[in-house]
Design an enzyme around this catalytic site. Sequence first.
Site, PDB file in Angstrom:
ATOM      1  N   GLN A  35       1.011  -0.749  -0.075  1.00 20.53           N
ATOM      2  CA  GLN A  35      -0.088  -0.083  -0.087  1.00 20.53           C
ATOM      3  C   GLN A  35       1.107   1.443  -0.229  1.00 20.53           C
ATOM      4  OE1 GLN A  35      -2.242  -1.474   3.418  1.00 20.53           O
ATOM      5  NE2 GLN A  35      -3.631  -0.533   2.243  1.00 20.53           N
ATOM      6  N   HIS A  55      -2.259  -5.658 -13.262  1.00 18.14           N
ATOM      7  CA  HIS A  55      -1.154  -4.868 -14.231  1.00 18.14           C
ATOM      8  C   HIS A  55      -1.949  -5.259 -15.313  1.00 18.14           C
ATOM      9  CE1 HIS A  55       3.280  -3.855 -12.160  1.00 18.14           C
ATOM     10  NE2 HIS A  55       1.855  -3.310 -12.271  1.00 18.14           N
ATOM     11  N   ASP A  68       2.721   0.482  -7.868  1.00 16.69           N
ATOM     12  CA  ASP A  68       4.057   0.962  -8.879  1.00 16.69           C
ATOM     13  C   ASP A  68       4.591   1.598  -7.676  1.00 16.69           C
ATOM     14  OD1 ASP A  68       2.582  -1.151 -10.481  1.00 16.69           O
ATOM     15  OD2 ASP A  68       3.159   0.254 -11.807  1.00 16.69           O
ATOM     16  N   ARG A  93       4.293   0.439  12.994  1.00 17.27           N
ATOM     17  CA  ARG A  93       3.363  -1.087  12.275  1.00 17.27           C
ATOM     18  C   ARG A  93       3.785  -1.700  10.659  1.00 17.27           C
ATOM     19  NH1 ARG A  93      -0.996  -4.195  10.700  1.00 17.27           N
ATOM     20  NH2 ARG A  93      -1.122  -5.959  10.156  1.00 17.27           N
ATOM     21  N   HIS A 138       0.980  -9.216   4.463  1.00 17.23           N
ATOM     22  CA  HIS A 138       0.013  -7.744   5.060  1.00 17.23           C
ATOM     23  C   HIS A 138      -0.536  -8.182   3.373  1.00 17.23           C
ATOM     24  CE1 HIS A 138      -1.915  -4.439   6.862  1.00 17.23           C
ATOM     25  NE2 HIS A 138      -2.444  -4.980   5.621  1.00 17.23           N
ATOM     26  N   ASN A 182      -1.695 -10.817   7.895  1.00 13.41           N
ATOM     27  CA  ASN A 182      -2.690  -9.481   8.667  1.00 13.41           C
ATOM     28  C   ASN A 182      -4.092 -10.456   8.397  1.00 13.41           C
ATOM     29  OD1 ASN A 182      -3.332  -6.780   9.066  1.00 13.41           O
ATOM     30  ND2 ASN A 182      -3.870  -7.431   6.539  1.00 13.41           N
ATOM     31  N   GLU A 183      -4.950 -10.090   8.938  1.00 16.98           N
ATOM     32  CA  GLU A 183      -6.233 -11.111   8.414  1.00 16.98           C
ATOM     33  C   GLU A 183      -6.569 -12.091   7.678  1.00 16.98           C
ATOM     34  OE1 GLU A 183      -7.242  -7.393   7.528  1.00 16.98           O
ATOM     35  OE2 GLU A 183      -7.980  -6.271   8.751  1.00 16.98           O
ATOM     36  N   ASN A 324      -7.312  -5.943  14.604  1.00 13.14           N
ATOM     37  CA  ASN A 324      -7.707  -4.483  13.580  1.00 13.14           C
ATOM     38  C   ASN A 324      -9.574  -4.952  13.781  1.00 13.14           C
ATOM     39  OD1 ASN A 324      -5.311  -5.016  12.835  1.00 13.14           O
ATOM     40  ND2 ASN A 324      -5.572  -5.614  10.513  1.00 13.14           N
ATOM     41  N   TYR A 326     -12.996  -2.145  12.614  1.00 11.60           N
ATOM     42  CA  TYR A 326     -12.751  -0.646  12.428  1.00 11.60           C
ATOM     43  C   TYR A 326     -14.512  -0.757  12.159  1.00 11.60           C
ATOM     44  CZ  TYR A 326      -8.861  -1.206   9.288  1.00 11.60           C
ATOM     45  OH  TYR A 326      -7.181  -0.318   9.215  1.00 11.60           O
ATOM     46  N   GLU A 394      -4.649  -1.784  13.982  1.00 14.05           N
ATOM     47  CA  GLU A 394      -5.754  -1.408  13.152  1.00 14.05           C
ATOM     48  C   GLU A 394      -6.555  -0.891  13.630  1.00 14.05           C
ATOM     49  OE1 GLU A 394      -5.864  -2.391   9.151  1.00 14.05           O
ATOM     50  OE2 GLU A 394      -3.985  -3.647   9.044  1.00 14.05           O
TER      51      GLU A 394
END
Length: 506
Positions: A35, A55, A68, A93, A138, A182-183, A324, A326, A394
């Site tokens: 990310q 891509h 990219d 992190r 991740h 992660n997750e 995490n 939300y 998160e």
Amino acid sequence: MIGLTVLVLLIPSTYCKEYVFPDNFKFGVATAAYQVEGAWNTSGKGENIWDYMTHTNPSSILDRSNGDIACDTYNKIKADVQLLKNLGVDFYRFSISWSRILPSGKTDYINPDGIRYYNELIDELLANDIKPLVTMHHFDQPQPLEQEGGFLNLKLADYFEDYADVLYKNFGDRVKDWTTFNEPTLVCFLGYSGEFLAPMITRKDGGYLCGRTLLIGHAKAYHLYNKRYKNDQGGRVGIVHDIFWFEPRTNKIGDIKAAEAAKEFNFGWFAKPIFTQEGDYPQIMKESIARSSKLEGLSKSRLPQLTQEEIELIKGSADFLGVNHYTTFYCSPIEDDTIERGLFYLPDMDANCIVDDKAESSATPWLKVIPSGFRKSLNWIKEQYNNPEVIILENGFSDAGNLLNDCPRVNYYNRYLTEMLKAIYEDDCNVSGYAAWSFMDNFEWRSGYTQKFGLYSVDFNDPSRPRTPKMSAFVFKNIIRERKINWSYTPDGFTKCEWPKSKDEL
Ligand code: GAL
């Protein structure tokens, strides 16, 4: 009189909810390699599943963008660490890109530039008194491994262990806090049984096959550390689970059961095997997957059973639980077809979970502002898993990115952190740290750059990717400095926020 004074001194902390963060409580911010890093094919980095998907299938991303260049953190170590230092965080992190270290995914070749890059980042963090908290995976496994079936193939558990070995060997003298995956729920269901994350495979058994690989890969990496590194390096290894909160839509028994099922499919799936004494998958998953497999005429359940040996290997394989969180969903049974299919749905789960349309929205359709669900999630973890040490890795809010005076984000942090403080002080939940998602705006997976979660804004139209602190960056810094939520704090140069409710109602 003395009695009255004592009473008056006690009132503010409970009545006004002005809890102070415990002295040893640690603050951080979070990012993930794909990310933010960019430099997707620089200096020997291999292709990962997100490089490949963006891509070869650009329309899979809402704005046809990719990672990219992303935030170009690959080229900005020193400047970014100064921003972190300025925030006053205790830890950062970040995740390591498997393909930057092992371009083929395997240990046939270790990319020296990958080792150099993370060495420099880790050293720069430590030189500025910031501890690295590293996630090994991740969402971004190497594409060449996908040619071998990706996480559908149990062999990847071994490749993951080999990769973890390279990380411990090269960075473990300085990295003391590791998390493996992660997750996993989202990696598996949205990647191998759904179409939401790369590699966008849609096999009904895909999620479960992947889940077994991740559980075993995680456990192998954990035991490897204990056997070979822990003595000398003295660090610890955990895993990061996503937990949504699930409320029944009404108090009908069917809705209550649906919310319970959703909790097990979302969180219990990976938490029960690792964090309970008996281990193995939640009973409700085993039963409902067996039932629907039978209905489809299959000779055995789509959920591959764990052998007793695997159960033992996985059980207890974490030193802490990364979480995490939300938002909250509202559940009813799947057969209630008066309700449209909600945003949280996993095959075989007898629950349809929808967002609350009346709750405050973010730029992310599934993310509604429901702070009370955070406290409830922490309590559920405490009760179900014997109050393990939890580090929030998160939590955050998205907007469309055009707001530096980002009051809705400040509101989210203040309210969610208040709920977390209540969980710590009023419910004795064992939460030792908190990382905000995210340090800066970044590539938000299938949504590209249309949803911004950062404390820092990044100008993605400018090749030098300048960062600008939002109001929330100053507020977060102030929380770390004052060690409490201060609703009346307005940083210089920003306009005071109008809160929707009075502080005491929040
Ligand atoms: C999490 C994910 C992060 C980030 C966040 C916001 O599921 O781990 O990478 O994208 O969601 O949607």
